[in-house]
Structures are given as structure tokens and as C-alpha cells.
Scaffold this motif. Structure first.
Motif, short mmCIF file in Angstrom:
data_model
loop_
_atom_site.label_atom_id
_atom_site.label_comp_id
_atom_site.label_asym_id
_atom_site.label_seq_id
_atom_site.Cartn_x
_atom_site.Cartn_y
_atom_site.Cartn_z
N THR A 135 -3.75 -12.40 1.78
CA THR A 135 -3.45 -12.33 0.64
C THR A 135 -1.96 -11.76 0.09
N VAL A 136 -1.32 -12.83 -0.32
CA VAL A 136 0.62 -12.90 -0.93
C VAL A 136 -0.53 -11.21 -2.33
N SER A 137 0.83 -10.61 -1.82
CA SER A 137 1.09 -9.30 -3.12
C SER A 137 1.91 -9.28 -3.05
N TRP A 138 2.32 -9.10 -4.69
CA TRP A 138 3.74 -7.97 -4.71
C TRP A 138 3.80 -6.75 -5.75
N TRP A 139 4.59 -5.42 -5.89
CA TRP A 139 4.34 -4.45 -6.25
C TRP A 139 5.74 -4.33 -7.65
N TYR A 140 5.72 -3.90 -8.64
CA TYR A 140 6.85 -3.57 -9.27
C TYR A 140 5.93 -2.41 -10.62
N ASN A 141 6.75 -1.63 -10.08
CA ASN A 141 6.89 -0.56 -10.78
C ASN A 141 7.53 -0.58 -11.98
N ALA A 142 6.85 -0.54 -13.08
CA ALA A 142 7.25 -0.30 -14.90
C ALA A 142 7.64 0.60 -15.27
N GLY A 143 7.02 1.91 -14.50
CA GLY A 143 6.90 3.07 -15.49
C GLY A 143 8.64 3.64 -14.91
N ASP A 144 8.35 5.18 -15.89
CA ASP A 144 9.14 5.69 -15.80
C ASP A 144 9.60 6.10 -14.48
N THR A 145 8.45 6.88 -13.70
CA THR A 145 8.60 8.20 -12.95
C THR A 145 8.13 7.27 -11.49
N LYS A 146 8.25 7.55 -10.93
CA LYS A 146 7.52 7.40 -8.99
C LYS A 146 6.29 6.72 -9.00
N LEU A 147 6.47 5.85 -7.99
CA LEU A 147 5.40 5.36 -7.68
C LEU A 147 5.11 5.73 -6.36
N THR A 148 3.52 6.08 -5.74
CA THR A 148 3.94 6.24 -4.40
C THR A 148 2.50 5.74 -4.34
N ILE A 149 2.43 4.59 -3.71
CA ILE A 149 0.69 4.00 -3.09
C ILE A 149 -0.21 3.97 -1.52
N ILE A 150 -1.12 4.18 -0.87
CA ILE A 150 -1.41 5.21 0.70
C ILE A 150 -2.74 3.89 0.36
N PHE A 151 -1.36 2.99 1.20
CA PHE A 151 -2.99 1.66 1.95
C PHE A 151 -3.06 2.06 3.65
N LEU A 152 -4.66 2.12 3.83
CA LEU A 152 -5.79 2.78 4.44
C LEU A 152 -6.19 1.56 4.70
N GLY A 153 -6.47 0.97 6.06
CA GLY A 153 -7.09 -0.39 6.11
C GLY A 153 -7.45 -0.81 7.80
N GLU A 154 -8.08 -1.55 8.14
CA GLU A 154 -8.16 -1.61 9.48
C GLU A 154 -7.93 -2.60 10.56
N SER A 155 -7.16 -3.12 10.87
CA SER A 155 -6.56 -4.07 12.16
C SER A 155 -7.17 -3.86 13.16
N SER A 156 -8.22 -4.62 13.05
CA SER A 156 -9.16 -5.92 14.76
C SER A 156 -8.29 -6.54 15.05
N GLU A 157 -7.44 -6.84 13.69
CA GLU A 157 -7.00 -8.23 14.66
C GLU A 157 -5.55 -8.40 14.91
N ASP A 158 -5.12 -7.57 14.36
CA ASP A 158 -3.29 -7.19 14.42
C ASP A 158 -2.66 -7.85 15.12
N TYR A 159 -1.38 -7.81 15.53
CA TYR A 159 -0.61 -8.21 16.27
C TYR A 159 -0.29 -7.02 17.52
N THR A 160 0.15 -5.67 16.10
CA THR A 160 0.76 -4.58 16.58
C THR A 160 -0.58 -3.53 16.15
N PRO A 161 -1.48 -3.79 17.19
CA PRO A 161 -2.76 -2.36 16.78
C PRO A 161 -2.16 -1.39 16.00
N GLY A 162 -2.26 -1.14 15.47
CA GLY A 162 -2.45 0.62 14.70
C GLY A 162 -1.29 0.38 13.55
#
Length: 362
Positions: free
Chosen positions: A99-126
Motif C-alpha cells: 500500500t502506498v502511503s504518505w504522512w503529513y503533520n498539519a499540527g503545531d506540535t511534534k508528531l511521533t508515530i511508531i510502526f510495528l509489524g511483521e517482516s516474513s517476506e522482507d528483503y532484509t529480515p527484521g
């Protein structure tokens, strides 16, 4: 079993732009369990008007907003329709593989996002592998101007300008105020976003804390990709557990606030991890291993990924779902080598408790 367990902060900077933000990961070389168990984590930080350019990755993940607010765009390869959602602190948002995604901080404060997921088919495992559509590192730069002109029905001058304009872009940029960003969709938010901070807790204990979860029951897409998550808030001195994943799934957690202690017990009752954890650190719990999280005086909060669409745990602690509570008195008497009177007292105390225990008053 050759697993080295620990808790660590992100150690690898993928990109960092002054005044815009950065993206950081946990490298499999420093946190080997990620590659061994084929899971991954990433941390996105954006300042005001910071923008992460459109990209896709080779794995599915759940985004959790630790602080700030954000407008995110998602384009699934299945329908090629852009879904734009506004998310804020406490919101979870699944991002599926490709899925193609983009992320934009329109707010006045800092944005912090944690991404947790699987990587079973990743080119670089982990580790997540990202493919950017634009920028100096974008995929278009790999093709000649002639091919770009043919593919996009441009003339040579137009294709050369397109490629030249890309060459100065970083992976993270600051959006010019003259650019009007797309409006978010309430229908897309209802379908894709679930706020864990404001959700009704699955478990809530006075003076102890609470646990909230999100799964395929709340967001259908999570059921399709086989992921779920929970958020735990423990007040000072409170304890979660011991619990264990009661299926083949594993448990990856990120400390969003506070500090505490994590104890994990492995095969034959051996302690495999007993460590202090604090904000910004990641810790991993192997499948079937019981664990306990004990909050420091200031409390602790953490967000956890489970590599299963179901929230199934075995509870070795107190409460109605406790395995001790379910077991017959005679089985406990023989197994724990206790008298019938002590077993009766033991079971009565378990029945009054929960998987979260408030600070001891003893």
C-alpha cells in the motif's frame, strides 16, 4: 533456543532533516531477535508541516500515534483509490504490504508515530524495506528519460524536467504553505482508524491501570493481514501478568511513556530477561513465554503488536480467566503441594483479582 532478549532504543537513522523530522529503526544487527522472528519496527518524527513522501513497503504493519496529529494518505494496489484520514494521539492505522502511503503533520506540535509489524517476506529480515515513488532516491530515477517519456506520454523536454525536479527532494520535506493538502474522509476513518487511548478497556483495575485492544473485530483489515495490538497503562507500582501468548503469535512492545521492569520466563522456569525499560525502548516476548511488566513509581504505558488477528492470552495471574481459577482444587492440591485449606484460600483470592494488579499495600 538461541534467542538473546533485551530492550533497546532505535539505533539506526534512515533519514533526518533539520526542522522537518526523521525516520529511525531498530537494526537487526543490534536487535537480532527482529530478524530471527521476522518482525520489524520503525519510528517516524515530523515537525510542523513535515511531509513523508509517498512510498510503499514489503510488509504489513500497524501505526500508532504516540503524540501529535497527522493527515495520512493510503492507496491500495487493489483499488487504486486514495483514502485520506486524519489521525491523532492514540489512533491506530493498519498499513498493508504494497500500500502506498504518505504522512503529513498539519499540527503545531511534534508528531511521533511508531510502526510495528511483521517482516516474513522482507528483503532484509527484521527491517522494513521502503520503495519511494519520488525524490532523489525515488524509483523513477532508475529509468531513462526516454522510457519515462514513453510511459507517461510526455515529450523529451517534459520528462527531463520531471526527473530534474525530483533530484533535489529528500525523503522528508517541508510542505509549502501554498500547497493545499487533500481533505480527510470520515468514512475512511471509520473503516481504518481505531483509537486505543479512548477505547473502552478490556481490563480496568482501580489504582492499577487498564488494557485496551484492537483486532479484526474493530478493523476488518487487521483480520485480513493477521495482526492485532493492545495498549497497556499501568499506574505506579502496578503489575501486568504473568501472561503468555496462547498461540503461535509473538509479542513486540514499544514503551510510549514512563518506565518499569520486564521479566520474561522461558523453558523450565529459566529467567531469560529481567531488565528495566523506559520510554522509547522496544522489547520482545517469544511465543508461549510468560512475562510480567511492573511499573516504576511514575507509571508506564506501552503499545504492543501481536502477530495474530486474535487477542488470545493465557493468564497465570488472578481473575476470572486465570488458569489457576479454572483448575480443579484437587489438581491444584497435587500440583502445588498445598493443603485443601490453602488451596481454597488461594482460589478465593485469585477470583477477586485481575490480570492487572494494583500496588501492594503490604
Amino acid at each position: 533456543m538461541d534467542l538473546i532478549l533485551s530492550s533497546k532504543k532505535a539505533d539506526k537513522t534512515i533519514v533526518e532533516v533539520e526542522g522537518v523530522g526523521g525516520y529511525y529503526t531498530w537494526s537487526s544487527s543490534q536487535f537480532a531477535v527482529l530478524s530471527q522472528k521476522k518482525i520489524a519496527a520503525g519510528l517516524l518524527v515530523l515537525q510542523h508541516r513535515g511531509f513523508a513522501l509517498p512510498h510503499y513497503a514489503d510488509s504489513s504493519k500497524i501505526a500508532y500515534v504516540c503524540e501529535g496529529e497527522c493527515t495520512a494518505g493510503l492507496i491500495s494496489p487493489e483499488d487504486s483509490k486514495e483514502e485520506v484520514v486524519k489521525i491523532q494521539k492514540g489512533d491506530t492505522l493498519p498499513v498493508t504490504v504494497g500500500t502506498v502511503s504518505w504522512w503529513y503533520n498539519a499540527g503545531d506540535t511534534k508528531l511521533t508515530i511508531i510502526f510495528l509489524g511483521e517482516s516474513s517476506e522482507d528483503y532484509t529480515p527484521g527491517e522494513y524495506c521502503y520503495f519511494f515513488l519520488t525524490s532523489a532516491a525515488g524509483m523513477l530515477n532508475g529509468f531513462s528519460n526516454e522510457l519515462i517519456a514513453k510511459c507517461f506520454h510526455m515529450n523529451k523536454t517534459e520528462s527531463e524536467k520531471l526527473m530534474k525536479d525530483q533530484s533535489s527532494l529528500n525523503l522528508l520535506i517541508k510542505i509549502n504553505e501554498s500547497i493545499q493538502m487533500p481533505n480527510s474522509s470520515n468514512s475512511a476513518k471509520r473503516k481504518l482508524v481505531y483509537n486505543l487511548d479512548g477505547a473502552k478497556p478490556c481490563v480496568e483495575v482501580k489504582n492499577g491501570g487498564h488494557l485496551s485492544s484492537v483486532s479484526g473485530k474493530n478493523i476488518a483489515l487487521l483480520g485480513e493481514v493477521g495482526l492485532s495490538a493492545n495498549r497497556v497503562v499501568l499506574e505506579g507500582g502496578a503489575v501486568l501478568g504473568p501472561i503468555f501468548t496462547a498461540d503461535w503469535s509473538i509479542h513486540l512492545s514499544y514503551i510510549t511513556k514512563g518506565s518499569g521492569r520486564v521479566v520474561i520466563v522461558g523453558l523450565f522456569g529459566k529467567v531469560v530477561l529481567d531488565t528495566k525499560v523506559e520510554e522509547g525502548e522496544l522489547f520482545f516476548v517469544p511465543k508461549f513465554f510468560p512475562f510480567v511488566v511492573e511499573a516504576d513509581e511514575g507509571g508506564i504505558e506501552f503499545f504492543s503488536l501481536k502477530t495474530s488477528s486474535k487477542q488470545t492470552y493465557g493468564e497465570l495471574s488472578s481473575g476470572k480467566k486465570s488458569i489457576w481459577e479454572a483448575a480443579s482444587p484437587s489438581i491444584l492440591e497435587a500440583s502445588l503441594n498445598m493443603t485443601p485449606d490453602l488451596i481454597k484460600s488461594f482460589k478465593s483470592k485469585i477470583a477477586k483479582g485481575a490480570v492487572i494488579a494494583p500496588p501492594s499495600t503490604i
